[in-house]
Design a protein around this motif. Structure first.
Motif, mmCIF file in Angstrom:
data_model
loop_
_atom_site.group_PDB
_atom_site.id
_atom_site.type_symbol
_atom_site.label_atom_id
_atom_site.label_comp_id
_atom_site.label_asym_id
_atom_site.label_seq_id
_atom_site.Cartn_x
_atom_site.Cartn_y
_atom_site.Cartn_z
ATOM 1 N N GLU A 6 0.825 -1.205 0.000
ATOM 2 C CA GLU A 6 0.000 0.000 0.000
ATOM 3 C C GLU A 6 0.862 1.259 0.000
ATOM 4 N N CYS A 22 -2.648 0.125 -3.943
ATOM 5 C CA CYS A 22 -2.177 -1.187 -3.485
ATOM 6 C C CYS A 22 -1.640 -1.932 -4.694
ATOM 7 N N ARG A 35 -9.993 -5.959 -1.629
ATOM 8 C CA ARG A 35 -10.696 -5.233 -0.569
ATOM 9 C C ARG A 35 -9.758 -4.243 0.118
ATOM 10 N N TRP A 36 -10.380 -3.213 0.674
ATOM 11 C CA TRP A 36 -9.697 -2.297 1.580
ATOM 12 C C TRP A 36 -10.362 -2.390 2.947
ATOM 13 N N ARG A 38 -9.819 -0.990 7.206
ATOM 14 C CA ARG A 38 -9.132 -0.005 8.034
ATOM 15 C C ARG A 38 -9.220 -0.434 9.500
ATOM 16 N N ILE A 69 -13.620 2.804 -5.073
ATOM 17 C CA ILE A 69 -12.597 1.771 -5.255
ATOM 18 C C ILE A 69 -12.587 1.392 -6.725
ATOM 19 N N LEU A 80 -8.038 3.310 -3.843
ATOM 20 C CA LEU A 80 -9.147 3.764 -3.019
ATOM 21 C C LEU A 80 -9.089 5.286 -2.962
ATOM 22 N N TYR A 93 -4.977 1.830 6.914
ATOM 23 C CA TYR A 93 -5.757 1.233 5.830
ATOM 24 C C TYR A 93 -4.951 0.092 5.212
ATOM 25 N N TYR A 94 -5.629 -1.049 5.077
ATOM 26 C CA TYR A 94 -4.982 -2.272 4.599
ATOM 27 C C TYR A 94 -5.647 -2.766 3.325
ATOM 28 N N CYS A 95 -4.821 -3.260 2.453
ATOM 29 C CA CYS A 95 -5.273 -3.931 1.241
ATOM 30 C C CYS A 95 -5.359 -5.430 1.537
#
Length: 119
Positions: A6, A22, A35-36, A38, A69, A80, A93-95
């Motif tokens: 990311e 990402c 997906r994202w 958080r 997205i 995103l 925030y995570y992918c």
């Protein structure tokens, strides 16, 4: 090996915008949903947006209308776009994706990118 990297986080004022990226590698990107998520301090990780192989999108109610997205399959990247950011959006925030491996769905995560919304 599978990698999700990311970028794009940072400090932004309330009402501002950020675009997270990402970059994916190690798997056939165009054939998997992305997906994202958080995670805010002291809170559980939550799903904020998803995009299917066919680019069908879904968003968390808390951020609906402020997120977009989208994916670029040629670049193996999912984005995103976040607008009208609020202090409550401060989080890492995570992918994420899930790959079928060894007969099971295996989740993969990036390292996360910090988004801080503050004046």
């Amino acid at each position: 090996q599978v990698q999700l990297v990311e970028s794009g986080g940072g400090l932004v004022q309330p009402g501002g915008s950020l675009r997270l990226s990402c970059a994916a590698s190690g798997f056939r990107f165009r054939t998997y949903a992305m997906r994202w998520y958080r995670q805010a301090p002291g809170k559980e990780r939550e799903l904020v947006a998803s995009i299917s192989v066919a680019s069908v999108t879904n968003y968390a109610d808390s951020m609906k209308g402020r997120l977009t997205i989208y994916r670029d399959n040629d670049k193996n990247t999912v984005y995103l776009q976040m607008n009208s950011l609020e202090p409550e959006d401060t989080a890492v925030y995570y992918c994420n994706t899930e790959l079928w491996q060894y007969g099971s769905k295996i989740p993969y995560w990036g390292q996360g990118t910090q988004v801080t919304v503050s004046s």
